[in-house]
Design a protein around this motif. Structure first.
Motif, PDB file in Angstrom:
ATOM      1  N   LEU A  75       4.914   0.150   6.975  1.00  0.00           N
ATOM      2  CA  LEU A  75       5.533   0.053   5.540  1.00  0.00           C
ATOM      3  C   LEU A  75       6.327  -0.973   5.485  1.00  0.00           C
ATOM      4  O   LEU A  75       7.460  -1.073   4.539  1.00  0.00           O
ATOM      5  CB  LEU A  75       6.329   1.463   5.286  1.00  0.00           C
ATOM      6  N   SER A  76       6.078  -2.330   6.067  1.00  0.00           N
ATOM      7  CA  SER A  76       6.792  -3.436   5.557  1.00  0.00           C
ATOM      8  C   SER A  76       6.362  -4.175   4.328  1.00  0.00           C
ATOM      9  O   SER A  76       5.432  -4.331   3.823  1.00  0.00           O
ATOM     10  CB  SER A  76       6.307  -4.578   6.712  1.00  0.00           C
ATOM     11  N   LYS A  77       7.553  -4.318   3.528  1.00  0.00           N
ATOM     12  CA  LYS A  77       7.525  -4.872   2.190  1.00  0.00           C
ATOM     13  C   LYS A  77       6.710  -6.165   2.232  1.00  0.00           C
ATOM     14  O   LYS A  77       5.875  -6.364   1.615  1.00  0.00           O
ATOM     15  CB  LYS A  77       8.916  -5.092   1.657  1.00  0.00           C
ATOM     16  N   ARG A  78       6.910  -7.367   3.291  1.00  0.00           N
ATOM     17  CA  ARG A  78       6.552  -8.400   3.417  1.00  0.00           C
ATOM     18  C   ARG A  78       4.993  -8.156   3.465  1.00  0.00           C
ATOM     19  O   ARG A  78       4.151  -9.031   3.198  1.00  0.00           O
ATOM     20  CB  ARG A  78       7.122  -9.174   4.806  1.00  0.00           C
ATOM     21  N   SER A  79       4.807  -7.313   4.351  1.00  0.00           N
ATOM     22  CA  SER A  79       3.261  -7.100   4.797  1.00  0.00           C
ATOM     23  C   SER A  79       2.528  -6.466   3.515  1.00  0.00           C
ATOM     24  O   SER A  79       1.277  -7.114   3.224  1.00  0.00           O
ATOM     25  CB  SER A  79       2.908  -6.162   5.964  1.00  0.00           C
ATOM     26  N   PHE A  80       2.997  -5.851   2.586  1.00  0.00           N
ATOM     27  CA  PHE A  80       2.216  -5.376   1.496  1.00  0.00           C
ATOM     28  C   PHE A  80       2.036  -6.633   0.643  1.00  0.00           C
ATOM     29  O   PHE A  80       0.852  -6.725  -0.028  1.00  0.00           O
ATOM     30  CB  PHE A  80       3.130  -4.210   0.721  1.00  0.00           C
ATOM     31  N   VAL A  81       3.048  -7.512   0.433  1.00  0.00           N
ATOM     32  CA  VAL A  81       2.811  -8.529  -0.296  1.00  0.00           C
ATOM     33  C   VAL A  81       1.866  -9.647   0.350  1.00  0.00           C
ATOM     34  O   VAL A  81       0.865 -10.082  -0.610  1.00  0.00           O
ATOM     35  CB  VAL A  81       4.221  -9.324  -0.557  1.00  0.00           C
ATOM     36  N   ALA A  82       1.934  -9.575   1.466  1.00  0.00           N
ATOM     37  CA  ALA A  82       0.784 -10.501   2.239  1.00  0.00           C
ATOM     38  C   ALA A  82      -0.499 -10.134   2.170  1.00  0.00           C
ATOM     39  O   ALA A  82      -1.518 -10.787   1.693  1.00  0.00           O
ATOM     40  CB  ALA A  82       1.230 -10.838   3.602  1.00  0.00           C
ATOM     41  N   VAL A  83      -0.563  -8.823   2.104  1.00  0.00           N
ATOM     42  CA  VAL A  83      -2.016  -8.128   2.251  1.00  0.00           C
ATOM     43  C   VAL A  83      -2.472  -8.353   0.757  1.00  0.00           C
ATOM     44  O   VAL A  83      -3.766  -8.569   0.358  1.00  0.00           O
ATOM     45  CB  VAL A  83      -2.046  -6.771   2.711  1.00  0.00           C
ATOM     46  N   GLY A  84      -1.613  -7.974  -0.316  1.00  0.00           N
ATOM     47  CA  GLY A  84      -2.230  -8.360  -1.648  1.00  0.00           C
ATOM     48  C   GLY A  84      -2.711  -9.524  -1.791  1.00  0.00           C
ATOM     49  O   GLY A  84      -3.791  -9.741  -2.571  1.00  0.00           O
ATOM     50  N   VAL A  85      -1.687 -10.616  -1.331  1.00  0.00           N
ATOM     51  CA  VAL A  85      -2.108 -12.060  -1.702  1.00  0.00           C
ATOM     52  C   VAL A  85      -3.332 -12.300  -0.880  1.00  0.00           C
ATOM     53  O   VAL A  85      -4.360 -12.811  -1.764  1.00  0.00           O
ATOM     54  CB  VAL A  85      -1.017 -12.779  -1.460  1.00  0.00           C
ATOM     55  N   PHE A  86      -3.540 -12.102   0.244  1.00  0.00           N
ATOM     56  CA  PHE A  86      -4.740 -12.662   1.068  1.00  0.00           C
ATOM     57  C   PHE A  86      -5.932 -12.033   0.500  1.00  0.00           C
ATOM     58  O   PHE A  86      -6.942 -12.606   0.448  1.00  0.00           O
ATOM     59  CB  PHE A  86      -4.410 -12.912   2.551  1.00  0.00           C
ATOM     60  N   PHE A  87      -5.941 -10.736   0.222  1.00  0.00           N
ATOM     61  CA  PHE A  87      -7.070 -10.125  -0.330  1.00  0.00           C
ATOM     62  C   PHE A  87      -7.462 -10.481  -1.682  1.00  0.00           C
ATOM     63  O   PHE A  87      -8.733 -10.751  -1.842  1.00  0.00           O
ATOM     64  CB  PHE A  87      -7.095  -8.528   0.007  1.00  0.00           C
ATOM     65  N   ALA A  88      -6.657 -10.516  -2.542  1.00  0.00           N
ATOM     66  CA  ALA A  88      -7.065 -11.142  -4.083  1.00  0.00           C
ATOM     67  C   ALA A  88      -7.507 -12.552  -3.739  1.00  0.00           C
ATOM     68  O   ALA A  88      -8.613 -12.752  -4.108  1.00  0.00           O
ATOM     69  CB  ALA A  88      -5.553 -11.070  -4.658  1.00  0.00           C
TER      70      ALA A  88
END
Lengths: 157, 152
Positions: free
Chosen positions: B127-140
């Motif tokens: 539940l890392s905030k940084r990872s949620f942002v990173a995953v959203g950005v690289f998938f998009a």
């Protein structure tokens, strides 16, 4: 010298690597074209979209989620003195820019770092070009964030 | 939808989850492949276990392709693995296309501290905030890249 060179630690790393590689083959995430068929959302209306990647990552996250919960009830992992929790917490420019650049590269080839390494087992043409380029890119990234760890920590803690 | 394979996908996902769980609960390490790979470079501190993991990862894929042949790509019963060709109409040589992709992936995962495994599997599970942002950005961005290049 340190815990990380003892046999149980290395055996755990080896077993984890074996399971990880087997998972990448079984799920067929070693096939870059299959990954690209997931990323191609334009194929959704025609029914040509391949949702497999979501069916891989969701159970992987679920299993790891349980492991993280179990870990939080323990003081230390079995074969080491502490959990190496990432030390960065803030959203910063390198995180977002890095994720965006990775996304471009991933969309160009359908290869992310895990499958890139696993593909050594099947050695497709041009894989060596990819691996050398990824290595150079990673090294360049380490130079761009100079004196690495401490400055990075100051940015993103 | 011809290539959709939910059962092998789920089974493979569970294996990847178990691999990540084992490395975390056993050694207290995140199974992030870009990090494992990137930290083989100087000034690396603990190289041996990372090398052991990465060699085992290759052997695990190879062994699975013999134990469960014919799931798709790789191994004795599978189609030969191949990388994606550059999009039709771009007239870019394949090695150049692949090299640019590799450079972006190496550089991006280094400065962004992770890839599909480190941020995608382990980071989201933590539940890392940084990872949620990173995953959203690289998938998009990857989805947009596939759409714009028309590589599939």
């Amino acid at each position: 010298m340190t815990a990380s060179t003892r046999l149980p630690y290395l055996a755990t790393a080896a077993l984890s690597g074996l399971l990880f590689g087997a998972g990448l083959y079984v799920s067929q995430m070693v096939d870059p074209l299959k990954v690209l068929r997931f990323l191609d959302f334009t194929a959704i209306p025609s029914g040509g979209w391949d949702p497999s990647l979501a069916f891989v990552i969701v159970p992987a996250i679920a299993v790891m989620f349980v492991a993280v919960r179990i870990g939080r009830r323990r003081n230390a992992p079995v074969f080491a003195s502490e959990f190496n929790e990432p030390e960065f917490h803030h959203i910063d420019a390198p995180l977002v820019l890095g994720a965006a650049l990775f996304g471009i590269g991933w969309g160009m080839s359908g290869i992310c770092p895990g499958p890139a390494i696993a593909l050594i087992a099947f050695w497709p043409p041009d894989l060596l070009v990819f691996l050398v380029a990824m290595f150079i890119g990673s090294y360049a990234g380490a130079l761009v964030i100079p004196s690495g760890h401490d400055r990075r920590l100051a940015l993103a803690r | 939808m011809d290539s959709f394979s939910p059962i092998p996908a789920l089974a493979g996902g569970v294996l990847i989850g178990l691999a990540s769980a084992l490395l975390w609960l056993g050694n207290g390490r995140i199974a992030g492949i870009s990090g494992l790979f990137g930290q083989l470079l100087p000034p690396a501190r603990t190289v041996i276990w990372r090398l052991v993991f990465l060699v085992a990862l290759v052997l695990g894929a190879l062994a699975a392709s013999y134990l469960l042949p014919g799931l798709g790509v790789g191994g004795p019963g599978g189609q030969p693995a191949r990388l994606a060709a550059p999009p039709a109409g771009w007239s870019v040589p394949a090695p150049l296309w692949i090299a640019v992709s590799g450079l972006l992936i190496g550089f991006g995962t280094k400065i962004g501290n992770g890839c599909t495994s480190g941020h995608g599997v382990c980071g989201l599970a933590r539940l890392s905030k940084r990872s949620f942002v990173a995953v959203g950005v690289f998938f998009a961005v990857a989805i947009v890249t596939v759409t714009l290049t028309g590589i599939v």
